[in-house]
Write a protein that holds these residues in place. Structure first.
Motif, mmCIF file in Angstrom:
data_model
loop_
_atom_site.group_PDB
_atom_site.id
_atom_site.type_symbol
_atom_site.label_atom_id
_atom_site.label_comp_id
_atom_site.label_asym_id
_atom_site.label_seq_id
_atom_site.Cartn_x
_atom_site.Cartn_y
_atom_site.Cartn_z
ATOM 1 N N GLN A 175 -1.557 -0.901 -7.449
ATOM 2 C CA GLN A 175 -2.619 -0.536 -6.526
ATOM 3 C C GLN A 175 -3.342 -1.534 -5.869
ATOM 4 N N SER A 176 -2.812 -2.787 -6.094
ATOM 5 C CA SER A 176 -3.240 -3.988 -5.584
ATOM 6 C C SER A 176 -2.325 -4.704 -4.836
ATOM 7 N N GLU A 212 -1.096 7.459 -5.751
ATOM 8 C CA GLU A 212 -2.087 7.998 -6.524
ATOM 9 C C GLU A 212 -2.810 8.999 -5.624
ATOM 10 N N THR A 251 1.456 1.140 -14.404
ATOM 11 C CA THR A 251 2.058 1.074 -12.737
ATOM 12 C C THR A 251 3.094 -0.268 -12.855
ATOM 13 N N LYS A 263 -3.676 10.238 -11.456
ATOM 14 C CA LYS A 263 -3.825 8.700 -11.919
ATOM 15 C C LYS A 263 -2.858 8.354 -12.928
ATOM 16 N N TYR A 317 0.853 -1.250 -0.218
ATOM 17 C CA TYR A 317 -0.026 0.130 -0.058
ATOM 18 C C TYR A 317 0.958 1.476 -0.004
#
Length: 337
Positions: free
Chosen positions: A215-216, A169, A179, A175, A165
């Motif tokens: 992002q994940s 962004e 990535t 945005k 994490y």
């Protein structure tokens, strides 16, 4: 080995010269840059010198240029392309130079397997600096960004955030089109030209390039050590970066092996009893797992907390001007900014 040539041709002389100046200031561009303000001078040059990549304005592009032996042609447009240029990829002229470069490199990387000029002989050996702590809440990322910014004043630096994490962004209120997840996808697929594809994803942040973080969290946890190792080797062998700063999280598989690739491991610490106990467990495990060399490369840091960390809006460049910047310069033996 001589670098391959990236030529820029625009009839607007000021734009061509300013763009060339920007490219020459970028320490990681793996090309020799040549700028032209007339079609005649470009054609004369290409007939005597092989050009791998040409960025040319739609006004300057003509049949004579199209018939030249050029590796890849990208059209610099002011909006839409003329119908006769539809077969060429286009990038919009009036945007930030960093965005133009990123789009051009993305176009180039989509077609080229590997860039021959990106060989170790073109640069000094690449050092990998790790920033990692088994503790939380100890300014690890602020330190890593400050370290990268200060080093980036003298050499080409790539910052990679490998946390689950990272929040970039949200932090930067932006945005990102690509990535680290996209780059890891190519690695896992066994794609060639990883470093070239990376050039099309790299963003600039002050003195430093970075690949926007995942992002994940699954993209970190689901990447094998072999894939991380392959990615780093590709960057070392086929990019122009002299230093890689790794901001390492705990989701990395075989984090000890990642740390073992680092020439130095900066470890932010805290001095309370609980934090000292966690750090002691970490160091004991390094010994049990037979990684004494990591212990010898660790530099423990009790980091100062400056107001620049709280500044809004966030700008990584401002970190070098505050308390943390002073701390890092002293650590590295650098002169004042």
């Amino acid at each position: 080995m001589k670098k391959q040539i990236f030529a820029v041709c625009d009839l607007e002389a000021e734009y061509a010269c300013n763009f060339m100046d920007y490219l020459n200031q970028k320490k990681n561009i793996p090309f020799e840059i040549q700028a032209f303000t007339s079609v005649e001078s470009l054609v004369a040059y290409v007939k005597k010198n092989p050009v791998e990549l040409l960025l040319i304005s739609s006004e300057a592009m003509c049949r004579e240029v199209g018939e030249l032996d050029i590796g890849k042609i990208v059209i610099l447009t002011e909006g839409s392309k003329p119908k006769e240029l539809e077969k060429y990829t286009g990038v919009y002229k009036y945007q930030a130079s960093s965005d133009v470069v990123r789009e051009v490199m993305a176009c180039y990387g989509a077609e080229k397997a590997i860039l021959p000029a990106q060989l170790p002989v073109l640069k000094k050996t690449t050092e990998i600096l790790g920033v990692y702590s088994p503790l939380g809440g100890c300014l690890q990322t602020c330190f890593a960004l400050t370290l990268a910014q200060i080093l980036g004043r003298e050499k080409s630096v790539l910052y990679l955030n490998l946390e689950e994490y990272a929040g970039f962004e949200e932090l930067m209120q932006k945005k990102f089109l690509h990535t680290l997840s996209d780059l890891l996808y190519f690695v896992k697929q066994g794609s060639t030209g990883i470093a070239v594809k990376m050039n099309g994803m790299a963003e600039s942040m002050g003195n430093v390039d970075f690949i926007p973080p995942v992002q994940s969290p699954e993209d970190i946890r689901g990447t094998s050590w072999q894939d991380w190792e392959h990615l780093l080797q590709e960057i070392i062998l086929h990019s122009s970066y002299e230093t890689i700063v790794l901001d390492i999280g705990n989701g990395i598989e075989e984090v000890f092996q990642m740390l073992d690739m680092c020439t130095t491991v900066y470890t932010p610490i805290k001095t309370d009893k609980m934090s000292r106990s966690k750090l002691a467990q970490f160091e004991e495990l390094l010994s049990v797992r037979d990684y004494p060399q990591i212990l010898s490369r660790m530099v423990k840091l009790n980091l100062p907390y400056g107001q620049e960390v709280l500044a809004e809006p966030f700008r990584a460049e401002q970190l070098i001007w505050g308390t943390l910047g002073d701390f890092v310069r002293e650590l590295l033996g650098k002169d004042e900014v």
